[in-house]
Write an enzyme that holds these catalytic residues in place. Sequence first.
Site, PDB file in Angstrom:
ATOM      1  N   SER A 283       3.417  -1.985  10.401  1.00 49.98           N
ATOM      2  CA  SER A 283       4.866  -1.981  10.624  1.00 49.98           C
ATOM      3  C   SER A 283       5.546  -3.306  10.279  1.00 49.98           C
ATOM      4  O   SER A 283       6.515  -3.700  10.933  1.00 49.98           O
ATOM      5  CB  SER A 283       5.192  -1.550  12.058  1.00 49.98           C
TER       6      SER A 283
ATOM      7  N   ASN B 184       0.863  -1.184   0.000  1.00 48.27           N
ATOM      8  CA  ASN B 184       0.000   0.000   0.000  1.00 48.27           C
ATOM      9  C   ASN B 184       0.897   1.230   0.000  1.00 48.27           C
ATOM     10  O   ASN B 184       1.490   1.571   1.020  1.00 48.27           O
ATOM     11  CB  ASN B 184      -0.895  -0.035   1.256  1.00 48.27           C
TER      12      ASN B 184
ATOM     13  N   LYS C  94       0.090   4.276  -0.286  1.00 45.90           N
ATOM     14  CA  LYS C  94      -0.550   5.470   0.284  1.00 45.90           C
ATOM     15  C   LYS C  94      -0.326   6.665  -0.655  1.00 45.90           C
ATOM     16  O   LYS C  94      -0.364   6.493  -1.862  1.00 45.90           O
ATOM     17  CB  LYS C  94      -0.038   5.709   1.700  1.00 45.90           C
TER      18      LYS C  94
ATOM     19  N   HIS D  60      -9.426   0.994   5.056  1.00 49.26           N
ATOM     20  CA  HIS D  60      -8.099   1.204   5.652  1.00 49.26           C
ATOM     21  C   HIS D  60      -8.244   2.169   6.820  1.00 49.26           C
ATOM     22  O   HIS D  60      -9.032   3.122   6.759  1.00 49.26           O
ATOM     23  CB  HIS D  60      -7.125   1.754   4.609  1.00 49.26           C
TER      24      HIS D  60
ATOM     25  N   GLY E  13       2.504   2.343  10.776  1.00 52.95           N
ATOM     26  CA  GLY E  13       3.467   3.430  10.622  1.00 52.95           C
ATOM     27  C   GLY E  13       4.142   3.851  11.918  1.00 52.95           C
ATOM     28  O   GLY E  13       4.765   4.902  11.988  1.00 52.95           O
TER      29      GLY E  13
ATOM     30  N   GLU F 131      -6.604   4.615   7.824  1.00 58.16           N
ATOM     31  CA  GLU F 131      -6.448   6.054   7.533  1.00 58.16           C
ATOM     32  C   GLU F 131      -7.723   6.623   6.921  1.00 58.16           C
ATOM     33  O   GLU F 131      -8.077   7.775   7.162  1.00 58.16           O
ATOM     34  CB  GLU F 131      -5.219   6.268   6.632  1.00 58.16           C
TER      35      GLU F 131
ATOM     36  N   GLU G 137      -5.355  -4.951  10.664  1.00 54.41           N
ATOM     37  CA  GLU G 137      -4.326  -3.927  10.848  1.00 54.41           C
ATOM     38  C   GLU G 137      -4.628  -3.142  12.120  1.00 54.41           C
ATOM     39  O   GLU G 137      -5.435  -2.198  12.087  1.00 54.41           O
ATOM     40  CB  GLU G 137      -4.307  -2.968   9.659  1.00 54.41           C
TER      41      GLU G 137
HETATM   42  P1  PGA Z   1       2.886   0.407   7.603  1.00 50.47           P
HETATM   43  O1  PGA Z   1       1.418   0.577   6.958  1.00 50.47           O
HETATM   44  O2  PGA Z   1       3.435  -0.879   7.025  1.00 50.47           O
HETATM   45  O3  PGA Z   1       3.647   1.621   7.151  1.00 50.47           O
HETATM   46  O4  PGA Z   1       2.703   0.316   9.069  1.00 50.47           O
HETATM   47  C1  PGA Z   1       0.580  -0.526   6.772  1.00 50.47           C
HETATM   48  C2  PGA Z   1      -0.731  -0.066   6.179  1.00 50.47           C
HETATM   49  O5  PGA Z   1      -1.177   1.032   6.502  1.00 50.47           O
HETATM   50  O6  PGA Z   1      -1.357  -0.783   5.363  1.00 50.47           O
END
Ligand code: PGA
Length: 250
Positions: A212, A10, A12, A97, A175, A99, A169
């Site tokens: 992460s 992803n 983003k 997701h 992140g 976010e 997640e």
């Molecule tokens: P990250 O993001 O690997 O940077 O923690 C995962 C995601 O948001 O799908």
Amino acid sequence: MPRRLIYAANWKMNHGPTAARAFTERFLALTSPAADRELWLFPPAVSLTMVADAVCGRPDIRVGAQNVHWEPKGAFTGELAVPMVTETGARAVLAGHSERRHLFGETDEQVGRKAAAALKAQITPLVCVGETLAERDGGRTEQVVVRQVDAVLERVPAEDWARVVMAYEPVWAIGTGKTATPDDAAQVHSLIRFELSRNGVTGRVPILYGGSVNKGNVLSLLAREELDGVLVGGASLDADDWAELVGLGG
Ligand code: PGA
């Protein structure tokens, strides 16, 4: 039957068309199809066509959109309809997701509608669920995850789940450099499977873990058979690193 792992990237809000092209060319040069894995890429919308065209000779690579609207067309400024993203060559879409849920106020109901819209257009929704830190600390992980899964079950009939992929997640792990332990992740994956089967979903819905994930922890996570792959943000942005990571596991 050996597992077929899904490694989903992803990106983003990273990699416009120029950077996406450079990434894809390098990634294609560094990887080759393998029977035991699928490679999924979720570029930003403006890079979808470029990436989908570049990978069309590689059936092991699937391209997906990061977000869609559930209506097929109309007065929704700034939104993308599922038929538009399928026209680019995308064959999957992220729904829910964290976010989108937490920064843009996407509701459980909207996530369910997006998943249903993707299925209607014959593409795969990758439905993300997960609890915040406050919810985990408050002992509400189970309640929150079940509520998020149920909202999709309300709009996607049991027989259609053969075409759904899910991702667990935990919001506190995205992140942040903090990862759920393999045991914590496996426990929630089992909870999701229980909730699906309780609602008549037969067959194994693939569930990825995200939050992460990196080259250092991916092997211990994938060692748990409850996990069917990983959904990765930060560690998927560099083609060399990502090619190395998808070569691990299996
Ligand atoms: P990250 O993001 O690997 O940077 O923690 C995962 C995601 O948001 O799908």
